[in-house]
Design a protein around this motif. Sequence first.
Motif, PDB file in Angstrom:
ATOM      1  N   UNK A 110       0.823  -1.250  -0.058  1.00 28.13           N
ATOM      2  CA  UNK A 110      -0.002   0.137   0.010  1.00 28.13           C
ATOM      3  C   UNK A 110       0.695   1.217   0.130  1.00 28.13           C
ATOM      4  N   UNK A 111       2.072   1.216   0.844  1.00 29.84           N
ATOM      5  CA  UNK A 111       3.045   2.543   0.638  1.00 29.84           C
ATOM      6  C   UNK A 111       3.466   2.620  -0.727  1.00 29.84           C
ATOM      7  N   UNK A 112       3.615   1.804  -1.655  1.00 26.61           N
ATOM      8  CA  UNK A 112       4.173   1.725  -2.884  1.00 26.61           C
ATOM      9  C   UNK A 112       3.135   3.007  -3.341  1.00 26.61           C
ATOM     10  N   UNK A 113       2.039   3.042  -3.253  1.00 21.29           N
ATOM     11  CA  UNK A 113       1.111   3.956  -4.157  1.00 21.29           C
ATOM     12  C   UNK A 113       1.482   5.319  -3.583  1.00 21.29           C
ATOM     13  N   UNK A 114       2.399   5.485  -2.515  1.00 24.21           N
ATOM     14  CA  UNK A 114       2.470   7.017  -2.084  1.00 24.21           C
ATOM     15  C   UNK A 114       3.781   7.502  -1.972  1.00 24.21           C
ATOM     16  N   UNK A 115       4.729   6.421  -2.387  1.00 27.31           N
ATOM     17  CA  UNK A 115       6.291   6.889  -2.338  1.00 27.31           C
ATOM     18  C   UNK A 115       7.084   5.672  -2.535  1.00 27.31           C
TER      19      UNK A 115
END
Length: 359
Positions: A110-115
């Motif tokens: 999920x973090x990969x969607x943001x940075x």
Amino acid sequence: MNNSRNFSAGPGALPLKVLQQVQTSVDKIPELGISILGVNHRSEWFASLMRQAEDNLRQLLCIPDTYTVLFLQGGSSLQFSMIPMNFLRGTNKVAQHIVSGYWSSKAPKEAMHEGKVNIIWSGEDSNFSSLPDLRSLNLDRNSAYLHYVSNETVEGLEFGQTIESTDTPIIVDMSSNLLSRSVDISKYDLIYAHAQKNLGPAGVTVVIAKTEFLNSSVSSLPSMLDYKIHQKANSIYNTPCVFSIYVLNLVCEWLIKDVGGIANMQSINEKKASLLYKTLDRYSNQFVIHASPAYRSNMNVVFKMHDRNNEALFLKFLAQKGFSGLEGHRSLGGIRASLYNGIELNAVQDLCDSISEYF
Ligand SMILES: Cc1ncc(COP(=O)(O)O)c(C=O)c1O
């Protein structure tokens, strides 16, 4: 099935006293005359309940005044997204993740969607049977944060140690062990836990965050995904899960008045886990415990039989004795006994006796 023998991994067993109080409150809360299911969330009674629930959590966990407590929704899975939205988005920094099992591997996705994301340790090579030494991690001081899971519910791995304070903000998913043991909140910048293990029924997710850290989150997020909006609204920005928060407060009162606090709960939980692990170790010719000994969880005891064909029969034998929730997670199979706060020591003793009886 039988409530006192419900070893489910979540939603899990709740204290029998709390279940009895809930039955009365579904009919009517004595001082209100109406059911808990019909209480208005803007009422003075509910505002007071929210204050009590927060005060009780603060008392149990010795939460410093410099921390904010939030009661959110969306489960821990929404935290996997809210955290990077609030603390990674637009920062040009990296989110550091420890991947030690099923649940901690979901968060970086999920973090990969943001940075940018950096997996600084992965237990994949050991089939997620061990954990890293938290004190010798090589952390990037300029990263947005470090994220890890303190108790891997699926694999049955639990960090025994706490992390040393660092310049890196520390974010921990304590969904399956918050309120089961003492924890030094001041070592963490943000802790989150859904309720359905040790806190109450599914619905509410507790976030405990250093207020300064919360205030450092990015702006211009959709309201429901913005921690600062929930903080400003005292967790009543929209209709909160009234029932879950009510039961969470009953669980806190039970922990304070009946158990005598978190230190006592921890010692009971240690006894329960030790009893079961000792029994399984005694039958090591029959069972394999998933976790390496140093990382065995006090909350989720995950094991399988050497003879996998015997597992269904073994589980059926236990089911006939009223034990339930013992099937392993669908990703791993095998057997899992979850020893959350609501499970009493004598239920674990009964389980151990039944295991001995089987062989
Ligand atoms: C440690 C941990 N984190 C996250 C989750 C996901 O929680 P939820 O179903 O509330 O989104 C679970 C689910 O059991 C869990 O055990």
